[in-house]
Motif scaffolding. Structure first.
Motif, PDB file in Angstrom:
ATOM      1  N   GLU A  27     -76.530  46.193 -18.569  1.00  0.00           N
ATOM      2  CA  GLU A  27     -75.476  45.739 -17.891  1.00  0.00           C
ATOM      3  C   GLU A  27     -74.626  44.506 -18.781  1.00  0.00           C
ATOM      4  OE1 GLU A  27     -72.387  45.513 -14.925  1.00  0.00           O
ATOM      5  OE2 GLU A  27     -73.998  46.977 -15.171  1.00  0.00           O
ATOM      6  N   ILE A  28     -75.659  43.882 -19.285  1.00  0.00           N
ATOM      7  CA  ILE A  28     -75.183  42.717 -20.311  1.00  0.00           C
ATOM      8  C   ILE A  28     -74.574  43.424 -21.665  1.00  0.00           C
ATOM      9  CG2 ILE A  28     -75.957  40.844 -21.863  1.00  0.00           C
ATOM     10  CD1 ILE A  28     -77.932  40.129 -19.599  1.00  0.00           C
ATOM     11  N   THR A  29     -75.012  44.484 -22.238  1.00  0.00           N
ATOM     12  CA  THR A  29     -74.484  45.072 -23.282  1.00  0.00           C
ATOM     13  C   THR A  29     -73.137  45.901 -22.803  1.00  0.00           C
ATOM     14  OG1 THR A  29     -76.662  45.658 -23.810  1.00  0.00           O
ATOM     15  CG2 THR A  29     -74.853  47.121 -24.741  1.00  0.00           C
ATOM     16  N   ASP A  30     -73.030  46.335 -21.409  1.00  0.00           N
ATOM     17  CA  ASP A  30     -71.939  46.835 -21.120  1.00  0.00           C
ATOM     18  C   ASP A  30     -70.608  45.764 -20.869  1.00  0.00           C
ATOM     19  OD1 ASP A  30     -72.694  49.466 -21.084  1.00  0.00           O
ATOM     20  OD2 ASP A  30     -72.815  49.281 -18.814  1.00  0.00           O
ATOM     21  N   LEU A  31     -70.996  44.683 -20.534  1.00  0.00           N
ATOM     22  CA  LEU A  31     -70.425  43.429 -20.382  1.00  0.00           C
ATOM     23  C   LEU A  31     -69.578  43.124 -21.746  1.00  0.00           C
ATOM     24  CD1 LEU A  31     -71.888  41.237 -17.648  1.00  0.00           C
ATOM     25  CD2 LEU A  31     -69.578  42.228 -17.490  1.00  0.00           C
ATOM     26  N   LYS A  32     -70.716  42.939 -22.792  1.00  0.00           N
ATOM     27  CA  LYS A  32     -70.014  42.521 -23.779  1.00  0.00           C
ATOM     28  C   LYS A  32     -69.089  43.530 -24.321  1.00  0.00           C
ATOM     29  CE  LYS A  32     -74.250  40.068 -25.728  1.00  0.00           C
ATOM     30  NZ  LYS A  32     -75.247  40.255 -26.611  1.00  0.00           N
ATOM     31  N   GLU A  33     -69.329  44.848 -24.189  1.00  0.00           N
ATOM     32  CA  GLU A  33     -68.422  46.010 -24.732  1.00  0.00           C
ATOM     33  C   GLU A  33     -67.013  45.962 -24.014  1.00  0.00           C
ATOM     34  OE1 GLU A  33     -67.692  50.639 -24.979  1.00  0.00           O
ATOM     35  OE2 GLU A  33     -69.568  50.000 -24.140  1.00  0.00           O
ATOM     36  N   VAL A  34     -66.932  45.216 -22.746  1.00  0.00           N
ATOM     37  CA  VAL A  34     -65.827  45.325 -22.027  1.00  0.00           C
ATOM     38  C   VAL A  34     -64.991  44.073 -22.805  1.00  0.00           C
ATOM     39  CG1 VAL A  34     -64.854  44.358 -19.734  1.00  0.00           C
ATOM     40  CG2 VAL A  34     -66.732  46.158 -19.772  1.00  0.00           C
ATOM     41  N   TRP A  35     -65.842  43.132 -22.823  1.00  0.00           N
ATOM     42  CA  TRP A  35     -64.968  41.716 -23.446  1.00  0.00           C
ATOM     43  C   TRP A  35     -64.619  41.984 -24.882  1.00  0.00           C
ATOM     44  CZ3 TRP A  35     -63.019  38.841 -20.183  1.00  0.00           C
ATOM     45  CH2 TRP A  35     -63.656  38.211 -19.125  1.00  0.00           C
ATOM     46  N   ARG A  36     -65.187  42.993 -25.698  1.00  0.00           N
ATOM     47  CA  ARG A  36     -64.825  43.008 -26.983  1.00  0.00           C
ATOM     48  C   ARG A  36     -63.807  44.053 -27.086  1.00  0.00           C
ATOM     49  NH1 ARG A  36     -70.431  43.315 -28.524  1.00  0.00           N
ATOM     50  NH2 ARG A  36     -70.390  45.403 -27.936  1.00  0.00           N
ATOM     51  N   SER A  37     -63.414  45.062 -26.031  1.00  0.00           N
ATOM     52  CA  SER A  37     -62.508  45.911 -25.869  1.00  0.00           C
ATOM     53  C   SER A  37     -61.135  45.170 -25.346  1.00  0.00           C
ATOM     54  CB  SER A  37     -62.898  47.135 -24.690  1.00  0.00           C
ATOM     55  OG  SER A  37     -63.947  47.764 -25.283  1.00  0.00           O
ATOM     56  N   LEU A  38     -61.427  44.044 -24.591  1.00  0.00           N
ATOM     57  CA  LEU A  38     -60.025  43.411 -23.837  1.00  0.00           C
ATOM     58  C   LEU A  38     -59.774  42.498 -24.738  1.00  0.00           C
ATOM     59  CD1 LEU A  38     -61.514  43.443 -20.238  1.00  0.00           C
ATOM     60  CD2 LEU A  38     -59.834  44.883 -21.350  1.00  0.00           C
ATOM     61  N   VAL A  39     -60.451  41.874 -25.899  1.00  0.00           N
ATOM     62  CA  VAL A  39     -59.910  40.933 -26.691  1.00  0.00           C
ATOM     63  C   VAL A  39     -58.585  41.052 -27.150  1.00  0.00           C
ATOM     64  CG1 VAL A  39     -60.435  39.609 -28.838  1.00  0.00           C
ATOM     65  CG2 VAL A  39     -62.317  39.639 -26.892  1.00  0.00           C
ATOM     66  N   GLU A  40     -58.568  42.379 -27.943  1.00  0.00           N
ATOM     67  CA  GLU A  40     -57.413  42.480 -28.663  1.00  0.00           C
ATOM     68  C   GLU A  40     -56.069  42.788 -27.661  1.00  0.00           C
ATOM     69  OE1 GLU A  40     -55.488  46.119 -31.504  1.00  0.00           O
ATOM     70  OE2 GLU A  40     -57.470  45.932 -31.159  1.00  0.00           O
ATOM     71  N   PRO A  41     -56.147  43.357 -26.701  1.00  0.00           N
ATOM     72  CA  PRO A  41     -54.950  43.389 -25.553  1.00  0.00           C
ATOM     73  C   PRO A  41     -54.619  41.935 -25.156  1.00  0.00           C
ATOM     74  CG  PRO A  41     -56.470  45.236 -25.064  1.00  0.00           C
ATOM     75  CD  PRO A  41     -57.060  44.371 -26.016  1.00  0.00           C
ATOM     76  N   TRP A  42     -55.667  40.998 -24.901  1.00  0.00           N
ATOM     77  CA  TRP A  42     -55.232  39.811 -24.463  1.00  0.00           C
ATOM     78  C   TRP A  42     -54.687  38.946 -25.642  1.00  0.00           C
ATOM     79  CZ3 TRP A  42     -54.833  37.739 -19.879  1.00  0.00           C
ATOM     80  CH2 TRP A  42     -54.742  36.245 -19.885  1.00  0.00           C
ATOM     81  N   GLU A  43     -55.215  39.279 -26.801  1.00  0.00           N
ATOM     82  CA  GLU A  43     -54.431  38.468 -27.690  1.00  0.00           C
ATOM     83  C   GLU A  43     -53.068  38.850 -28.042  1.00  0.00           C
ATOM     84  OE1 GLU A  43     -57.442  38.822 -31.045  1.00  0.00           O
ATOM     85  OE2 GLU A  43     -58.516  37.183 -30.060  1.00  0.00           O
TER      86      GLU A  43
END
Length: 173
Positions: A27-43
């Motif tokens: 679950e923690i690995t999945d959360l890290k992937e989610v945040w990594r995936s969302l960084v670019e659109p958010w920026e």
């Protein structure tokens, strides 16, 4: 492993099975992937928001919002199930929907006095020289749509009167 279990028993600690921990690690690995995936659109959204208000072009803003939304839709399904994804997606859709107001807010009808009136009604103080797209977005275009439309209608009416008076003046000179 058996020594670890025995040591925990001696210390009176609960023995946690590796399966339970592996679920948490996954679950923690999945959360890290989610945040990594969302960084670019958010920026990208943040960078768009930093655009100076006098340089905002509503069509380009809409195209950029659509591009960011598309990049979100292209993310894997397991990323799209998280609340962070939903939050960014809702925010982008709301901004895209409110883009119609940006067209009117960027029109020549909106003078500084209209911005001051709008600021008073919304309880916001804008300095035109420092204003950015985010400044307008932060005033919650969707929730305050009525207020925005009232001031825009007033500005457009005044512009119409100014043009009419200008034509009369030109006609009689």
């Amino acid at each position: 492993s058996t020594r670890l279990v025995r040591a925990k028993e001696i210390l009176g600690m609960e023995h946690v099975e590796a399966d339970r921990l592996s679920v948490v690690v996954e679950e923690i690995t999945d959360l890290k992937e989610v945040w990594r995936s969302l960084v670019e659109p958010w920026e990208k959204l943040q960078a768009l928001g930093e655009t100076a208000w006098n340089a905002v072009m509503p069509r380009k803003v809409r195209a950029a919002l659509d591009d960011i939304l598309q990049s979100l839709r292209d993310l894997p399904t397991h990323v799209r199930q998280y609340a962070a994804y939903e939050h960014i997606s809702r925010r982008l859709k709301s901004l895209a929907k409110a883009n119609v107001l940006l067209v009117d807010l960027r029109s020549q009808a909106m003078k500084e006095r209209h911005w001051e009136l709008l600021g008073q009604r919304l309880g916001v103080r804008w300095l035109m020289s420092e204003m950015t797209l985010s400044s307008v977005w932060e005033s919650d275009l969707e929730a305050n749509e009525g207020t925005f439309k009232e001031v825009i209608a007033m500005a457009q009416g005044e512009l119409g009167l100014e043009e009419f008076l200008k034509q009369i003046r030109e006609h009689w000179q």
